[in-house]
Design a protein around this motif. Structure first.
Motif, PDB file in Angstrom:
ATOM      1  N   VAL A  80       0.843  -1.132   0.153  1.00  0.00           N
ATOM      2  CA  VAL A  80      -0.129  -0.022  -0.069  1.00  0.00           C
ATOM      3  C   VAL A  80       1.096   1.274   0.063  1.00  0.00           C
ATOM      4  N   ALA A 140       2.933   4.149  10.198  1.00  0.00           N
ATOM      5  CA  ALA A 140       1.730   3.446  10.935  1.00  0.00           C
ATOM      6  C   ALA A 140       2.395   2.533  11.993  1.00  0.00           C
ATOM      7  N   ASN A 144       1.236   3.229  15.666  1.00  0.00           N
ATOM      8  CA  ASN A 144       0.580   2.272  16.384  1.00  0.00           C
ATOM      9  C   ASN A 144       1.075   2.115  17.689  1.00  0.00           C
ATOM     10  N   HIS A 183      -3.437  -5.861  11.241  1.00  0.00           N
ATOM     11  CA  HIS A 183      -2.028  -6.125  10.653  1.00  0.00           C
ATOM     12  C   HIS A 183      -0.806  -6.442  11.267  1.00  0.00           C
ATOM     13  N   LEU A 236      -5.935  -4.850   5.364  1.00  0.00           N
ATOM     14  CA  LEU A 236      -4.821  -4.792   4.331  1.00  0.00           C
ATOM     15  C   LEU A 236      -5.448  -5.404   2.984  1.00  0.00           C
ATOM     16  N   ALA A 263      -4.005   2.891   9.030  1.00  0.00           N
ATOM     17  CA  ALA A 263      -2.714   3.250   8.207  1.00  0.00           C
ATOM     18  C   ALA A 263      -3.293   4.044   6.853  1.00  0.00           C
ATOM     19  N   ASP A 290      -1.030   6.787   8.168  1.00  0.00           N
ATOM     20  CA  ASP A 290       0.149   7.238   7.565  1.00  0.00           C
ATOM     21  C   ASP A 290      -0.035   8.437   6.428  1.00  0.00           C
ATOM     22  N   LYS A 293       1.212   6.718   2.555  1.00  0.00           N
ATOM     23  CA  LYS A 293       0.212   6.115   1.847  1.00  0.00           C
ATOM     24  C   LYS A 293      -0.754   6.964   1.038  1.00  0.00           C
TER      25      LYS A 293
HETATM   26  C1  LIG Z   1      -3.393  -1.541   8.151  1.00  0.00           C
HETATM   27  C2  LIG Z   1      -2.048  -1.321   8.082  1.00  0.00           C
HETATM   28  N1  LIG Z   1      -1.402  -1.288   9.267  1.00  0.00           N
HETATM   29  C3  LIG Z   1      -0.141  -0.759   9.532  1.00  0.00           C
HETATM   30  C4  LIG Z   1       0.674  -0.728   8.603  1.00  0.00           C
HETATM   31  C5  LIG Z   1       2.162  -0.508   8.779  1.00  0.00           C
HETATM   32  O1  LIG Z   1       2.418   0.992   8.075  1.00  0.00           O
HETATM   33  P1  LIG Z   1       3.868   1.386   7.892  1.00  0.00           P
HETATM   34  O2  LIG Z   1       4.510   0.471   6.855  1.00  0.00           O
HETATM   35  O3  LIG Z   1       3.801   2.858   7.256  1.00  0.00           O
HETATM   36  O4  LIG Z   1       4.700   1.244   9.015  1.00  0.00           O
HETATM   37  C6  LIG Z   1       0.364  -1.098   7.118  1.00  0.00           C
HETATM   38  C7  LIG Z   1       1.136  -0.772   6.090  1.00  0.00           C
HETATM   39  O5  LIG Z   1       0.806  -1.444   4.868  1.00  0.00           O
HETATM   40  C8  LIG Z   1      -1.086  -1.579   6.947  1.00  0.00           C
HETATM   41  O6  LIG Z   1      -1.735  -1.654   5.666  1.00  0.00           O
END
Ligand SMILES: Cc1ncc(COP(=O)(O)O)c(C=O)c1O
Length: 470
Positions: A80, A140, A144, A183, A236, A263, A290, A293
């Protein structure tokens, strides 16, 4: 080596970067060189002598470019990933050139001020409480972690335990309830916080990966004491939102802290026509999302948002004698993040919101979702291709020949054709190809080119899987 030569290298880098981005729309989405090729090109002993900046830049560009993945290309649908919008990149160049350490108002007044404004704008765009605090972090994953640190602090403080002072040794146990399709990175945040995997309660999810409210209510009812519930906006694989309108009152009644990993999905909040998908999400206690994204900032950029700013600050803030404290009424950037020295991510965030405006963010998110629906519609009409779950947002899951081997072979073919990029994922134990439409560069025309290319790849691959072709 003169500083002047380094300044010339900045111009050289800008020129190369602009040329790269000008060519990206027609570039192949799969790198032409492998990781090994690039490793061999760069590998060698530590150089004994320095080199001229122009030569260093030429070497870097020539050797790295063949191994770049076309993540900023309009038909890049892997993971993503936003497009690292040129305006955000330009702001980020200035961020690097200005060399501000965005720790504090004292160390970087402009960075701190722009971050404060960007924080307010983010809350407004995402429809979240104006009193919430925002920490600008790497993404993210860390968002989190930060939100869950605030949650841990507050739920323990409510039962008289000061986790910042006394740690977790001997602390009242915290119950952590998390959706079964959360995730993976949320689990890593929990690990850092000492809330180990074996202590979690997984809450059942439905066929779209949404937490089932009745299962949450049951699980919460089976215990007492401090509790944290972790929900999700944007699963996701399916893009689905948890049913916040039902989950929020359940968590509240149990006195639990409700955190939302949003995210990418949280950006549905920025669209008047999509906001219904995440209805009720503003009732949570914290949210992770994010910038890199759906806001299209360059890497890395994410936001940790907490309704109770005091809990957020308690979990993150620290002081040092050599950092003059900000006035009580002012927002100190480092009070909401784990780092001390840090990049001034507010500049690129501000620039991207300034670029799109409220209507532009909404239009982009809606366009991505329309493109996802269009691609899914075209593919569903082709014999042997199945869309695995209804397209609720921007994520599409595709299965070929209802068969793992056929699906993996088609993904391989699509990546070799390099007209678009999409990767594989396991969903409910079966392989799918996942298409994430999350780039502002993608157009509705790209939807047609993408569907044509996927169908063409499948028609070639399916001859190897004759029993799986219909
Ligand atoms: C639902 C979800 N949460 C958390 C993340 C983690 O985000 P990051 O890679 O920006 O730390 C992602 C990454 O694709 C995600 O899709």
């Amino acid at each position: 080596m003169s500083i002047e030569a380094g300044l010339d290298a900045m111009a050289q880098a800008a020129e190369a970067a602009i040329a790269y981005r000008r060519g990206i729309a027609t570039a192949e989405t799969t790198p032409t060189a492998s990781y090994r090729d690039i490793l061999d090109a760069f590998d060698g002993p530590v150089p004994n002598a320095g080199a001229e900046p122009a030569a260093i830049l030429s070497e870097l560009i020539a050797q790295a470019t063949p191994g770049l993945r076309g993540s900023t290309a309009p038909r890049f649908f892997g993971w993503v990933i936003g497009t690292s919008h040129p305006t955000g990149v330009a702001a980020d160049w200035l961020t690097a050139a200005w060399g501000q350490n965005a720790t504090a108002i004292a160390s970087a007044p402009a960075a701190a001020a722009v971050e404060a404004v960007a924080a307010r704008w983010l809350l407004d765009l995402l429809g979240l409480p104006a009193e919430a605090s925002v920490g600008f972090v790497t993404g993210a994953t860390v968002a989190n972690f930060v939100c869950l640190a605030a949650a841990r602090s507050e739920v323990l403080a409510r039962v008289g335990w000061d986790v910042e002072a006394d740690g977790l040794f001997g602390a009242p146990p915290i119950r952590v309830l998390i959706g079964a399709d959360a995730h993976a990175t949320v689990h890593s945040g929990l690990k850092f916080l000492g809330l180990g995997a074996r202590r979690l309660t997984l809450v059942d999810a439905d066929e779209m990966g949404r937490m089932r409210p009745e299962s949450l209510a049951k699980a919460l009812g089976q215990g007492t004491g401090p509790a944290i519930v972790i929900a999700q906006s944007g699963q996701l694989n399916t893009g689905a939102n948890d049913p916040f309108a039902q989950i929020v009152p359940i968590a509240r009644e149990a006195g639990a802290w409700l955190h939302v990993d949003g995210a990418f999905g949280l950006w549905a909040q920025a669209s008047p026509t999509l906001r219904h998908l995440s209805a009720g999400v503003d009732g949570a206690d914290s949210w992770a999302t994010d910038g890199h994204k759906w806001l299209q900032t360059p890497y890395d950029c994410g936001y940790a948002i907490v309704r109770d700013a005091a809990a957020h600050r308690r979990a993150m803030a620290f002081s040092a004698s050599y950092m003059p404290p900000a006035a009580d009424s002012e927002r100190e950037p480092s009070a909401f993040v784990p780092e001390f020295s840090r990049r001034a991510r507010g500049f690129a965030t501000w620039a991207m919101i300034r670029q799109f405006g409220r209507s532009g963010v909404a239009e982009m998110v809606e366009r991505c979702c329309a493109i996802a629906a269009r691609i899914a519609g075209r593919l569903a009409a082709e014999r042997g291709i199945a869309i695995v779950a209804p397209v609720e947002l921007n994520q599409v899951m595709v299965r070929f020949g209802d068969d793992d081997a056929a699906t993996l072979a088609t993904i391989e073919q699509i990546q070799a054709d390099a007209i678009l990029f999409a990767g594989g994922a396991l969903w409910r134990g079966e392989w799918v190809m996942r298409i994430s439409v999350s780039s502002s560069a993608t157009t509705l025309d790209d939807a047609e080119v993408t569907a044509d290319a996927i169908i063409a790849a499948w028609r070639r691959v399916k001859t190897r899987f004759p029993s799986r072709s219909c």
